[in-house]
Design an enzyme around this catalytic site. Structure first.
Site, mmCIF file in Angstrom:
data_model
loop_
_atom_site.group_PDB
_atom_site.id
_atom_site.type_symbol
_atom_site.label_atom_id
_atom_site.label_comp_id
_atom_site.label_asym_id
_atom_site.label_seq_id
_atom_site.Cartn_x
_atom_site.Cartn_y
_atom_site.Cartn_z
ATOM 1 N N SER A 94 17.214 -17.090 -39.340
ATOM 2 C CA SER A 94 17.557 -17.174 -40.763
ATOM 3 C C SER A 94 18.521 -18.332 -40.955
ATOM 4 C CB SER A 94 18.210 -15.875 -41.240
ATOM 5 O OG SER A 94 17.263 -14.844 -41.272
ATOM 6 N N LYS A 169 14.059 -15.445 -47.825
ATOM 7 C CA LYS A 169 15.060 -14.644 -47.094
ATOM 8 C C LYS A 169 16.405 -14.711 -47.790
ATOM 9 C CE LYS A 169 17.113 -12.251 -43.881
ATOM 10 N NZ LYS A 169 17.410 -12.590 -42.485
ATOM 11 N N LYS A 237 27.242 -14.679 -43.459
ATOM 12 C CA LYS A 237 26.509 -15.885 -43.032
ATOM 13 C C LYS A 237 25.373 -16.171 -44.022
ATOM 14 C CE LYS A 237 22.872 -16.801 -40.480
ATOM 15 N NZ LYS A 237 21.793 -16.496 -39.551
#
Lengths: 296, 296
Positions: A94, A169, A237
């Site tokens: 990701s 995502k 993150k």
């Protein structure tokens, strides 16, 4: 088929394991050494990322962040040094959607093609081969790799061109964080107003306020079960990718920004490794109050 | 049973109609005069709120805001003037949970009892008798009125004591607004990053980002169908209850506050009467961009 898999952490290890178990020849590399069990099952350890790329037709990546993908692909002894025309790089990490588009172009210069294919579903989904996989890249490349994705995940969607998988995502992580925050505000308000948060949650299920988050994370907030699950520090993150992307794209994400700050409040109080539903504790701290501790 | 119904607007009119249709004697009052159709169906027009309270055992209220409930109950010619011991006041308006507790106490001083029973489901739900009804008040009072609520709604929950029904409604409106905002941020981000928002939404359904809002309001954002539905100016009223309540209760609702400001941006640009999914337009305006108008 001869496959490669780079990055055998909490996620990558079970994912690579499914490819090995399906009878593929899988060339492996990870910084900390290939685990014994996956080698015994038939996985082949390589001494460098370059060696993986030389031996495999499709090279999967599952590493922590954008900088790691860049290093694995283009660093010394990296994947790029072992590429030859026709190979496919499938990055399941990701990372930044914007950098992904750059990486894809650089890989295409080797006569290869690129897929970005980040996942959701966590360690549980990785082990159960039930991950959601969001894919960006050319149609024909997706068609070649899709059967392999289906060994690792259940819900595989080809969203669009390179970068669109990572964008999806990020969109997912924005909605999940902000819905957790929404449920947190509602339950803290209700509880402080003297209502039983469990009954309030029950009354809201089935209406327009209903969501997977109200169901799963709402219950965690009420039962005070904050073991991960998905850790706040990982969600930070992901929101960082959203906020950096927003700056580059010139779009304002006000509640994502606030949500990140509330995660910072959690971290400041030792909660970085808690499940992201513990975001509620930031609001509780600010209100000097805990959900369920009614005042009504 | 002899019932009363005060407030025959968009919501109250069909709701009272269900009580009349079930064969109850229903005494009606509304500021603008009792509509002909409900009178022809058997509803009995009264000249004041006091008269309704004198003639009915259970008096339902469905009026716009906290001040309206206070006026109807305790103003000149109001319900309180017609109350006698044993009667029940059931306020189905969406108003302040804190003021509701005060109103309930004042009604109890007449030897009567009080239920707060706000609804969600809008005009469609009112007409179809499929409203969600969130009730606060004493057990025995709820037991008496529950069969009547079930003539107007499908999902009837007794949440707790007086005020808890209104608190649950506020919690519902917080979650709905903030989830609309979450989906808006995600779709604007995704669209500006060059992805197809319809495909992104599709990929996210079924995962942890899934919600009724992503399903219904997310589709509205993509198809640009902003006819209400539920109007922004009504949602602003509800978030005002949340924010005023938060101040009184000493709890911080940062994303509710931001959401209210984004609704203000919509109002400032002529969108107050649009469906609340048009919140996305505030973010689009700020980004000088529209969902679907990809840049990728």
């Amino acid at each position: 088929m001869d496959l490669g898999f780079i990055g055998l952490g909490v996620m990558g290890r079970p994912m690579a394991g499914h490819l090995v178990a399906a009878g593929h020849q899988v060339f492996l590399h990870t910084r900390s050494g290939v685990p014994a069990d996956i080698a015994e099952a038939g996985g082949i350890a390589c001494s460098s990322q370059r060696e993986v790329a030389e031996k495999a037709e499709i090279i999967f990546l599952m590493v922590p962040d954008t900088a790691d993908v860049e290093r694995v692909l283009f660093g010394a002894g990296g994947v790029a040094e072992g590429l030859s025309p026709g190979k496919i790089v499938a990055d399941m990490s990701s990372i930044s959607p914007l950098e992904t588009k750059v990486f894809a172009k650089r890989v295409e210069e080797f006569g290869c093609s690129y897929l970005d294919a980040p996942v959701s579903g966590g360690e549980v989904g990785a082990k159960a081969a039930s991950l959601t996989i969001m894919v960006g890249g050319p149609d024909e490349t997706f068609a070649k790799v899709e059967p392999l994705f289906r060994l690792m995940g259940k819900n595989v969607t080809h969203v669009g061109a390179n970068g669109d998988g990572q964008t999806t995502k990020v969109a997912n992580q924005i909605i999940v964080a902000l819905t957790i925050e929404a449920v947190s505000e509602a339950l803290v308000f209700a509880s402080k107003a003297g209502a039983d948060p469990a009954k309030v949650r029950q009354a809201l299920m089935g209406g327009f306020a209903s969501s997977r988050i109200l169901e799963v994370h709402g219950e965690r907030m009420i039962k005070r079960t904050f073991d991960p699950g998905f850790r706040i520090e990982l969600h930070q993150k992901d929101l960082n990718l959203a906020l950096q992307g927003a700056k580059a794209l010139k779009v304002a994400l006000p509640n994502t920004a606030t949500c990140q700050e509330l995660f910072n409040v959690c971290s400041a109080n030792g909660g970085g490794a808690s499940d992201h539903s513990a975001l509620v504790k930031a609001l509780e701290l600010m209100a000097n109050f805990e959900v369920g501790q009614g005042t009504g």
